[in-house]
Design a protein around this motif. Structure first.
Motif, PDB file in Angstrom:
ATOM      1  N   PHE A  35      39.700  41.298  50.252  1.00 39.32           N
ATOM      2  CA  PHE A  35      40.692  40.257  49.566  1.00 39.32           C
ATOM      3  C   PHE A  35      41.331  40.886  48.393  1.00 39.32           C
ATOM      4  CE2 PHE A  35      37.111  38.039  51.820  1.00 39.32           C
ATOM      5  CZ  PHE A  35      38.026  37.648  52.840  1.00 39.32           C
ATOM      6  N   ALA A  36      41.056  42.212  48.230  1.00 39.11           N
ATOM      7  CA  ALA A  36      41.692  42.868  47.119  1.00 39.11           C
ATOM      8  C   ALA A  36      42.858  43.598  47.426  1.00 39.11           C
ATOM      9  CB  ALA A  36      40.654  43.772  46.352  1.00 39.11           C
ATOM     10  N   THR A  37      44.015  43.071  47.300  1.00 42.08           N
ATOM     11  CA  THR A  37      45.436  43.402  47.891  1.00 42.08           C
ATOM     12  C   THR A  37      46.243  43.604  46.817  1.00 42.08           C
ATOM     13  OG1 THR A  37      46.283  41.354  48.440  1.00 42.08           O
ATOM     14  CG2 THR A  37      44.875  42.205  50.121  1.00 42.08           C
ATOM     15  N   GLN A  38      47.528  44.110  47.289  1.00 42.97           N
ATOM     16  CA  GLN A  38      48.340  44.537  46.131  1.00 42.97           C
ATOM     17  C   GLN A  38      48.993  42.991  45.670  1.00 42.97           C
ATOM     18  OE1 GLN A  38      51.166  47.398  47.933  1.00 42.97           O
ATOM     19  NE2 GLN A  38      52.743  47.143  45.865  1.00 42.97           N
ATOM     20  N   GLN A  39      48.773  41.964  46.189  1.00 40.06           N
ATOM     21  CA  GLN A  39      48.975  41.041  46.011  1.00 40.06           C
ATOM     22  C   GLN A  39      47.898  40.304  45.063  1.00 40.06           C
ATOM     23  OE1 GLN A  39      51.451  40.404  48.808  1.00 40.06           O
ATOM     24  NE2 GLN A  39      52.882  39.588  47.580  1.00 40.06           N
ATOM     25  N   LEU A  40      48.056  40.514  44.049  1.00 41.15           N
ATOM     26  CA  LEU A  40      46.630  40.575  43.264  1.00 41.15           C
ATOM     27  C   LEU A  40      46.087  39.129  43.498  1.00 41.15           C
ATOM     28  CD1 LEU A  40      47.252  42.347  39.941  1.00 41.15           C
ATOM     29  CD2 LEU A  40      45.624  43.065  41.937  1.00 41.15           C
ATOM     30  N   LEU A  41      44.774  38.851  43.685  1.00 41.49           N
ATOM     31  CA  LEU A  41      44.241  37.453  43.487  1.00 41.49           C
ATOM     32  C   LEU A  41      42.850  37.873  42.414  1.00 41.49           C
ATOM     33  CD1 LEU A  41      42.950  36.486  47.079  1.00 41.49           C
ATOM     34  CD2 LEU A  41      44.764  35.673  45.735  1.00 41.49           C
ATOM     35  N   SER A  42      42.919  36.712  41.490  1.00 40.10           N
ATOM     36  CA  SER A  42      42.084  36.453  40.477  1.00 40.10           C
ATOM     37  C   SER A  42      40.678  36.722  40.953  1.00 40.10           C
ATOM     38  CB  SER A  42      42.018  35.430  39.627  1.00 40.10           C
ATOM     39  OG  SER A  42      41.727  34.283  40.447  1.00 40.10           O
ATOM     40  N   GLN A  46      38.931  35.676  44.865  1.00 37.90           N
ATOM     41  CA  GLN A  46      38.466  36.413  45.660  1.00 37.90           C
ATOM     42  C   GLN A  46      36.896  36.199  46.119  1.00 37.90           C
ATOM     43  OE1 GLN A  46      38.538  40.609  44.496  1.00 37.90           O
ATOM     44  NE2 GLN A  46      40.585  40.449  43.654  1.00 37.90           N
TER      45      GLN A  46
END
Lengths: 306, 547
Positions: A35-42, A46
């Motif tokens: 779930f760590a993608t370029q579309q950052l999630l906190s 995650q």
């Protein structure tokens, strides 16, 4: 024979289990998470996703869940493509890759063999040189160059075929040719070498001495013997053909299975990578199993009776 | 003999070809494009599950499939399902009035409850939507998402069949922009429960449509076919194209060939190497994301490097040494060099852009090497080094695309040329790279962040507790200025506070802006009304194909 088959079957199952297990644990040693993608999630978000997919449970517990599902033939659902099951993705993409592979194989096998035979029969003559030149070229030109060349000539300049996509028979021709040309080239080389080996064999001389017609010598004594060493590689070759070509599928925008092999690892889609690996593993193992059996039928010297 | 062989050869080739063809399933000629059909090579979707998506690519397509309360069109918020909306005087309550005649594609009426349920799904702790935190400005939304309170406590209510009311935690005078930018799609509870939330949007049949189009075919990672939805409330006046085909073409060379061959009418994102080649067809859009250098001021790859990065003069030296214009040229000419974190597209209060009306002092976009060297000299003295070559090993981390590689190399090269400072570029696959970002195991990180809809969105994400800040920088003055700016309802005061916050941000030089990412679309001359905004969405409500 029965005992042999059972033994091979047992070994096959152990092999697949080993593949699945190693792959499962190796994947988890990769840093990062799906779930760590370029579309950052906190980090909290995650964590929420991880727990939604059960990835926060102890690894060994996840392993047993995975194994249990695997026994039922269920690879689980993709982490990247929400709501898509790995089985579903394989079921929709594998036939496309398999069709492409089979088409190119059906073209390349007979032509490659034939070219090889022709080259060997006319060794040292212009036709031999031109076939050898073709095969060296065909083997060494990268597939993406060939693909672009075909696209440019037949789709853009001549307008005979569409540039890309996969929706009708017409769409399949350029990618099929792209794959086939390289394959024809390598088969020509191989078959030529194999033919040249048998041409000097004693039994060929004997046949000639007996006064057999040329076609009979070629067919019965040369080709049938020359072709045998090609069989063991057939298993792996068929597997690699059916599993698609990442490059050709990408260039021609074909919805095959090839891209998933590469992309699922890159995006850490654990279930997808595992599913594909096991699927491929089963294929390789069973193909080899079958080839081993067939080999015995073709070549009596290697028959496994003991 | 030779003749026979040649004949045989020809025969085998024929057979091979025929056999090859025999195995194909599909058949027949593709119907040629008419003015009713619009075909575009696009970036693809991962899922059309509006609850679980985390990609703007997905929202681009969802824009065509679902109605929204309000939506963006060409940079402006326009009413869609809502006929009108109003904000209370204290900016705490926003009320949206739905128009008559809203229906789902199965004929059921679309009501306020569907929007409330759509919002609930985004926040529901059971579902774990990655978008939840975008909505924490709604009263008790964060508590609900953490499972602390029930849904009744959350500030989203259907007052009647046609009215949706949002109550917020803090005053916010731009909630309509947030709704348009972050997307609240309606969801039909009965339908969602029938198909299951996890299966929602996984195929053509697991979506209920409410927007301009319905989806008739979807091949994952390949193509999508959309047909005009006659049930859409404004079907008569908007979305004139009957059929939209979206093709996922990964290879840029193929994409361009298809464009030239007339197999596609437009390309969503052109690869930079074809800008010159197709210059007549290009259509440029700025915005979406900012590229930043994140200087890790609170630790890093070693104690020594942490000390160096914590030095303000050293960070300034790095920032001043960069020729951002040159970097943009090297990477992608559609990017716009920037030295402060405000999207130049954001409007100011007097007709100009925000950045022009409220400027801050910063490095010139083409850099200032002399000043950079001054800063470096000061930094070296403070740190007790005599020469830049004595500096400890430092790295700059990013993900492994070709574009990031060019960018990283351009940056490290300029530092080396202009300052004699060596920084090692390290690239990892995206998951690993982002993992490192949150673990803070780097000295400098090269990463983007979305600019969203207004200046304070990005500024807030960078505060000590902000979403984008993994804890590498903290300035209480900045945090308090941003908080004040967000809470301020007077637009002029809000802008001034924002300006001050930006100045602190720029002066601290912990997060260094490089450029605003641009993207370039291509379309044929016969396509009109082609809008892909910087905010998500294939905004095709006025698209026509005059072919």
């Amino acid at each position: 024979m029965k005992k042999y088959i059972l033994k091979r079957l047992f070994i096959s199952i152990i092999t697949i289990w080993l593949i699945a297990t190693c792959c499962f644990f190796l994947l988890r040693t990769l840093p990062g998470n799906p779930f760590a993608t370029q579309q950052l999630l906190s980090v909290e978000m995650q964590q929420r996703m991880m727990s939604y997919y059960g990835l926060d449970r102890p690894l060994i517990e996840q392993y047993f869940t995975f194994m249990k599902n695997l026994l039922h033939g269920d690879f689980g659902s993709s982490l990247k493509y929400t709501g898509q099951s790995v089985n579903g993705i394989i079921a929709s993409t594998f036939p496309v890759s398999a069709q492409l592979g089979l088409q190119s194989y059906l073209i390349s096998f007979p032509i490659g063999i034939l070219f090889g035979i022709i080259a060997a029969r006319h060794r040292g003559r212009p036709i031999d040189y031109s076939l050898v030149a073709f095969s060296v070229l065909g083997v060494s030109v990268p597939v993406f160059v060939l693909a672009s060349l075909l696209q440019y000539t037949f789709a853009i300049k001549l307008g005979l075929f569409p540039v890309a996509l996969w929706s009708s028979m017409k769409h399949t021709i350029l990618p099929t040719l792209t794959l086939a040309i390289g394959s024809i080239a390598s088969k020509t080389r191989l078959m030529r070498t194999l033919m040249l080996e048998v041409i000097t064999e004693d039994y060929v001389k004997t046949a000639k001495a007996k006064g057999l017609p040329t076609w009979k010598i070629v067919w019965n004594h040369q080709i049938r013997n020359a072709i045998i060493p090609m069989i063991p590689s057939l298993g792996m070759e068929i597997v690699s053909i059916l599993m698609g070509s990442f490059v050709v599928e990408q260039i021609f925008s074909i919805p095959g299975i090839g891209a998933y092999f590469v992309n699922s690892v890159r995006s850490l889609d654990y279930t997808m990578t595992l599913g594909l690996t096991v699927f491929l593993g089963v294929f390789v193992v069973s193909a080899n199993f079958i080839i081993d059996l067939i080999y015995g039928l073709v070549d009596p010297r290697i028959r496994v009776t003991k | 003999m030779k003749k026979a062989l040649a004949l045989l050869l020809a025969l085998v080739m024929m057979i091979g070809l025929l056999a090859g063809c025999g195995t194909t399933t599909g058949g027949g000629e593709e119907p040629t494009a008419t003015s009713d059909t619009f075909t575009m090579a696009y970036n693809g979707v991962v899922t059309l599950n509006s609850v679980m998506t985390q990609a703007s690519n997905d929202h681009n397509v969802l824009y065509l499939l679902q109605t929204q309360l309000v939506r963006y069109y060409d940079g402006q918020v326009e009413c869609d399902a809502a006929e009108s909306y109003e904000m209370s005087d204290d900016a705490l309550t926003w009320t949206f009035h739905l128009r008559d005649g809203l229906v789902w594609s199965n004929g059921e009426a679309l009501t306020a409850d569907d929007f409330v349920y759509g919002t609930r799904c985004l926040l529901d702790p059971e579902l774990g939507s990655p978008q939840a935190s975008s909505w924490f400005m709604i009263k008790n939304a964060e508590k609900f998402a953490n499972g602390e309170v029930g849904w009744e406590e959350v500030g989203v209510k259907a007052l009647d069949e046609k009215t949706v009311e949002f109550t917020l935690e803090n005053p916010l005078n731009s909630f309509d922009q947030t709704v348009a930018c972050k997307h609240i799609y309606p969801l039909n509870q009965a339908f969602v429960e029938t198909v299951g939330v996890n299966n929602l949007g996984s195929s053509v049949d697991t979506i209920l449509y409410s927007g301009g189009y319905t989806m008739t075919e979807w091949v994952l990672e390949s193509s999508i076919t959309l047909e005009k939805n006659p049930a859409y409330w404004n079907a008569e006046n908007q979305f004139p194209v009957q059929t939209i085909k979206l093709l996922e073409v990964e290879d840029p060379n193929t994409e361009v060939a298809m464009f030239e061959n007339g197999e596609v009418d437009a390309i969503e994102e052109m690869a930079a190497q074809y800008y010159d080649y197709l210059s007549d067809y290009l259509y440029e859009v700025n915005g979406g994301g900012f590229m930043f250098l994140w200087m890790n001021t609170t630790g890093g790859t070693s104690d020594e490097s942490a000390k160096v990065m914590a030095n303000l003069n050293f960070r300034k030296a790095l920032s001043y040494a960069l020729d951002r214009e040159g970097i943009c040229q090297a990477v992608n000419s559609a990017n716009a060099a920037a030295t402060q974190p405000i999207d130049p597209n954001f409007p100011g209060l007097n007709g100009g852009s925000f950045v022009e009306e409220y400027p801050v002092e910063s490095t010139p976009t083409s850099g200032d090497v002399a000043k950079a060297q001054e800063y470096l000299a000061k930094a070296l003295e403070e740190l007790g080094y005599t020469d830049a070559s004595q500096l400890p090993a430092m790295n700059i981390v990013t993900w492994d695309t070709a574009e990031q590689k060019t960018l990283g190399e351009a940056i490290t090269d300029q530092w080396k040329q202009n300052l004699g400072v060596n920084v090692q570029l390290e690239q990892y696959v995206i998951g690993t790279a982002i993992g490192k970002f949150y673990e803070k195991s780097y000295d400098i990180f090269l990463i983007t962040w979305e600019t969203d809809v207004k200046p304070t969105d990005l500024l807030q994400a960078m505060t000590t507790t902000g979403e984008a800040n993994p804890g590498i920088w903290s300035d209480p003055e900045y945090d308090s200025l941003v908080a004040q700016a967000i809470a301020e309802l007077d637009k002029e005061k809000q802008a001034e506070l924002t300006q001050k916050a930006v100045q602190v941000f720029v002066d601290d030089t912990a997060i260094v802006p490089l450029f605003l990412e641009g993207s370039v679309h291509a379309k044929k001359e016969y396509v009109d009304g082609f809008v892909i905004g910087a905010s998500d969405g294939f905004q095709f409500q006025n698209l026509v194909v005059n072919k």
